[in-house]
Every structure is written in structure tokens, then in C-alpha cells.
Scaffold this motif. Structure first.
Motif, PDB file in Angstrom:
ATOM      1  N   ALA A  11       0.881  -1.173   0.000  1.00 21.09           N
ATOM      2  CA  ALA A  11       0.000   0.000   0.000  1.00 21.09           C
ATOM      3  C   ALA A  11       0.913   1.216   0.000  1.00 21.09           C
ATOM      4  N   ASN A  63       2.460   4.898  -2.111  1.00 16.18           N
ATOM      5  CA  ASN A  63       1.887   6.188  -2.521  1.00 16.18           C
ATOM      6  C   ASN A  63       2.438   6.523  -3.893  1.00 16.18           C
ATOM      7  N   VAL A 102       2.628   0.004   6.228  1.00 13.62           N
ATOM      8  CA  VAL A 102       3.072  -1.236   5.582  1.00 13.62           C
ATOM      9  C   VAL A 102       4.186  -0.952   4.572  1.00 13.62           C
ATOM     10  N   GLY A 153      -4.642  -4.452   3.742  1.00 10.77           N
ATOM     11  CA  GLY A 153      -5.868  -3.664   3.559  1.00 10.77           C
ATOM     12  C   GLY A 153      -5.491  -2.310   2.975  1.00 10.77           C
ATOM     13  N   ILE A 154      -5.395  -2.264   1.647  1.00 13.39           N
ATOM     14  CA  ILE A 154      -4.942  -1.043   0.962  1.00 13.39           C
ATOM     15  C   ILE A 154      -5.811   0.145   1.401  1.00 13.39           C
ATOM     16  N   SER A 155      -5.170   1.247   1.727  1.00 18.02           N
ATOM     17  CA  SER A 155      -5.810   2.528   2.106  1.00 18.02           C
ATOM     18  C   SER A 155      -6.471   2.537   3.483  1.00 18.02           C
ATOM     19  N   GLY A 183      -5.261   2.345   6.456  1.00 19.06           N
ATOM     20  CA  GLY A 183      -4.460   2.882   7.564  1.00 19.06           C
ATOM     21  C   GLY A 183      -4.418   4.400   7.468  1.00 19.06           C
TER      22      GLY A 183
HETATM   23  N1  AR6 Z   1       1.586  -6.173   7.551  1.00 17.58           N
HETATM   24  C1  AR6 Z   1       0.274  -6.193   7.227  1.00 17.58           C
HETATM   25  N2  AR6 Z   1      -0.532  -5.119   7.336  1.00 17.58           N
HETATM   26  C2  AR6 Z   1       0.007  -3.993   7.820  1.00 17.58           C
HETATM   27  C3  AR6 Z   1       1.372  -3.881   8.207  1.00 17.58           C
HETATM   28  C4  AR6 Z   1       2.183  -5.053   8.052  1.00 17.58           C
HETATM   29  N3  AR6 Z   1       3.461  -5.057   8.375  1.00 17.58           N
HETATM   30  N4  AR6 Z   1       1.602  -2.613   8.646  1.00 17.58           N
HETATM   31  C5  AR6 Z   1       0.431  -1.966   8.564  1.00 17.58           C
HETATM   32  N5  AR6 Z   1      -0.543  -2.775   8.082  1.00 17.58           N
HETATM   33  P1  AR6 Z   1      -1.064   1.882   5.727  1.00 17.58           P
HETATM   34  P2  AR6 Z   1      -2.530   3.217   3.538  1.00 17.58           P
HETATM   35  C6  AR6 Z   1      -1.946  -2.502   7.779  1.00 17.58           C
HETATM   36  O1  AR6 Z   1      -1.206   3.081   6.599  1.00 17.58           O
HETATM   37  O2  AR6 Z   1      -3.696   3.476   4.416  1.00 17.58           O
HETATM   38  C7  AR6 Z   1       2.313   5.004   3.799  1.00 17.58           C
HETATM   39  O3  AR6 Z   1       3.056   6.027   4.373  1.00 17.58           O
HETATM   40  C8  AR6 Z   1      -2.606  -1.353   8.509  1.00 17.58           C
HETATM   41  O4  AR6 Z   1      -3.114  -1.793   9.760  1.00 17.58           O
HETATM   42  O5  AR6 Z   1       0.230   1.191   5.700  1.00 17.58           O
HETATM   43  O6  AR6 Z   1      -2.794   2.661   2.170  1.00 17.58           O
HETATM   44  C9  AR6 Z   1       2.397   5.012   2.273  1.00 17.58           C
HETATM   45  O7  AR6 Z   1       3.671   5.425   1.825  1.00 17.58           O
HETATM   46  C10 AR6 Z   1      -3.733  -1.003   7.533  1.00 17.58           C
HETATM   47  O8  AR6 Z   1      -4.876  -1.821   7.733  1.00 17.58           O
HETATM   48  O9  AR6 Z   1      -1.427   2.234   4.177  1.00 17.58           O
HETATM   49  C11 AR6 Z   1       1.333   5.989   1.899  1.00 17.58           C
HETATM   50  O10 AR6 Z   1       1.790   7.315   1.983  1.00 17.58           O
HETATM   51  C12 AR6 Z   1      -3.156  -1.331   6.156  1.00 17.58           C
HETATM   52  O11 AR6 Z   1      -1.980  -2.121   6.412  1.00 17.58           O
HETATM   53  C13 AR6 Z   1       0.265   5.756   2.933  1.00 17.58           C
HETATM   54  O12 AR6 Z   1       0.929   5.241   4.070  1.00 17.58           O
HETATM   55  C14 AR6 Z   1      -2.747  -0.127   5.324  1.00 17.58           C
HETATM   56  O13 AR6 Z   1      -2.214   0.878   6.172  1.00 17.58           O
HETATM   57  C15 AR6 Z   1      -0.726   4.717   2.463  1.00 17.58           C
HETATM   58  O14 AR6 Z   1      -1.758   4.584   3.394  1.00 17.58           O
END
Ligand code: AR6
Length: 184
Positions: A29, A31, A40, A128-130, A132
Motif C-alpha cells: 500500500a 503512494n 506497511v 488492507g490497501i488505504s 491505515g
Molecule cells: N503487515 C500487514 N498489514 C500492515 C502492516 C504489516 N506489516 N503494517 C500496517 N498494516 P497503511 P494506507 C496494515 O497506513 O492506508 C504510507 O506512508 C494497517 O493496519 O500502511 O494505504 C504510504 O507510503 C492497515 O490496515 O497504508 C502511503 O503514503 C493497512 O496495512 C500511505 O501510508 C494499510 O495501512 C498509504 O496509506
């Protein structure tokens, strides 16, 4: 068209860290910059080492000078990860749901599955893309399940898809979405 049970057998749900999944490709996930971040994205670059960022930089310079558009995806090496490849996708930022976020999120799943199919990646794991930092409501996980089931219904590759959830809430929501999809 495979039966509902056959489709269900090709989908897994795992709670844990996506960087540890022994699959052909994990989805990041990311950017639009493709240059890393937190969540992630940060975990994948940390665990996979500098080779991933190196390829991302090349892709930025050659193919995505204005950044990877939301909903699109691109693959790189998995570096030191157990997964051989990482498929990076730029998910939508949640703005309340009236700015095509649903279509864009569906497009992310489709773009990743298209790459997996074209490159014959046998197994793919999705976070879960997006859901977090980008603030997409977790309860909308059904979108992910629907897109993946639709794809698997029409394609033999990837053979299996794993949804990797981090927290208990997502675990429960995905269990629910998968059970509902299996009944329909
Ligand atoms: N393994 C599995 N799932 C995870 C992990 C992991 N190690 N770490 C987090 N998650 P996010 P977004 C879950 O915020 O919302 C970044 O800075 C987390 O709980 O990682 O798509 C990028 O560079 C959540 O459910 O991604 C972008 O700027 C999911 O992964 C921005 O964040 C996605 O959370 C993208 O935001």
C-alpha cells in the motif's frame, strides 16, 4: 466458472506481518511517489532492503515521472523478503466516499491481480490497501473480497490470494466479508 467452494478454497486470511508471507508477491500500500513511507510501505522497505527502493527510483525516473497514478500498480523485486516480488499500488485517500474512492480502491486490486496474472505470480498477499493512514473505512473490506473473488472466478492465476490483516478489527471484518461472499 468455478464453484463458490472452489473460489473460497483459493482465498486465505492471515493475521500478522505481510513482510513474512511466503508467497510469490506481496502488495504494498504505497503512494504515488513510489519512494517509501510509513505503515506497511515502511515495513516492506525495511524488511526487503535497498534493492526495492532502487528499482522504485528507476521506475519513477523512467515510467512514472509524475508519480504512479492512484489505482495503478507496478512490480519490483522483493529484495530480501521471502516474497520474490512486491507489487506497489497507490490507494485512494478517503475523502468521505464521494470522490470515486470506491472505484479507485477496486482499481488497485484489479491492477495488482492483472500484474500477478500477466507475470504468472502463483500466490499473492494483500494488505488492507488505504485502510491505515489513508483513512478508508475498514468496514469496506468487502470491496477487496469482491474484487478478488471476481478475478479468481475468471482467471487461473494467481492460484491463491492471501489477505493479511494486522489488527483484530480487520480480522473480524474480513472474516465476515469472506463468509458473506462464500454464501452468495
Ligand atoms: N503487515 C500487514 N498489514 C500492515 C502492516 C504489516 N506489516 N503494517 C500496517 N498494516 P497503511 P494506507 C496494515 O497506513 O492506508 C504510507 O506512508 C494497517 O493496519 O500502511 O494505504 C504510504 O507510503 C492497515 O490496515 O497504508 C502511503 O503514503 C493497512 O496495512 C500511505 O501510508 C494499510 O495501512 C498509504 O496509506
Amino acid at each position: 466458472m468455478p464453484t463458490a467452494a472452489a473460489l473460497t478454497a483459493r482465498i486465505r486470511l492471515v493475521q500478522g506481518d505481510i513482510t513474512r508471507q511466503p508467497v510469490a508477491a506481496i502488495v504494498n500500500a504505497a503512494n504515488s511517489s513510489l519512494l517509501g513511507g510509513s505503515g506497511v510501505d515502511g515495513a516492506i522497505h525495511r524488511a526487503g532492503g535497498p534493492k526495492i527502493l532502487e528499482e522504485c527510483r528507476h521506475l519513477r525516473a523512467r515510467l512514472y515521472r509524475s508519480g504512479l497514478p492512484t489505482g495503478q500498480a507496478v512490480a519490483t523485486t522483493g529484495g530480501k523478503l521471502p516474497a520474490k516480488y512486491v507489487i506497489h499500488t497507490a490507494g485512494p485517500v478517503w475523502h468521505g466516499g464521494r470522490q470515486h474512492e470506491g472505484e479507485e480502491l477496486a482499481a488497485c486490486y484489479q491492477s495488482c491481480l492483472k500484474i500477478a496474472s500477466a507475470r504468472q505470480f502463483d500466490s499473492v498477499a494483500f494488505p488492507g490497501i488505504s485502510t491505515g493512514i489513508y483513512g478508508y473505512p475498514k468496514a469496506e473490506a468487502a470491496i477487496a473480497v469482491r474484487e478478488v473473488r471476481q478475478w479468481l472466478g475468471a482467471h487461473a492465476v494467481p492460484a491463491t490470494v492471501t489477505f493479511v490483516v494486522f489488527d483484530d478489527e480487520n480480522q473480524r471484518l474480513y472474516e465476515q466479508a469472506l463468509a458473506e461472499a462464500a454464501r452468495s
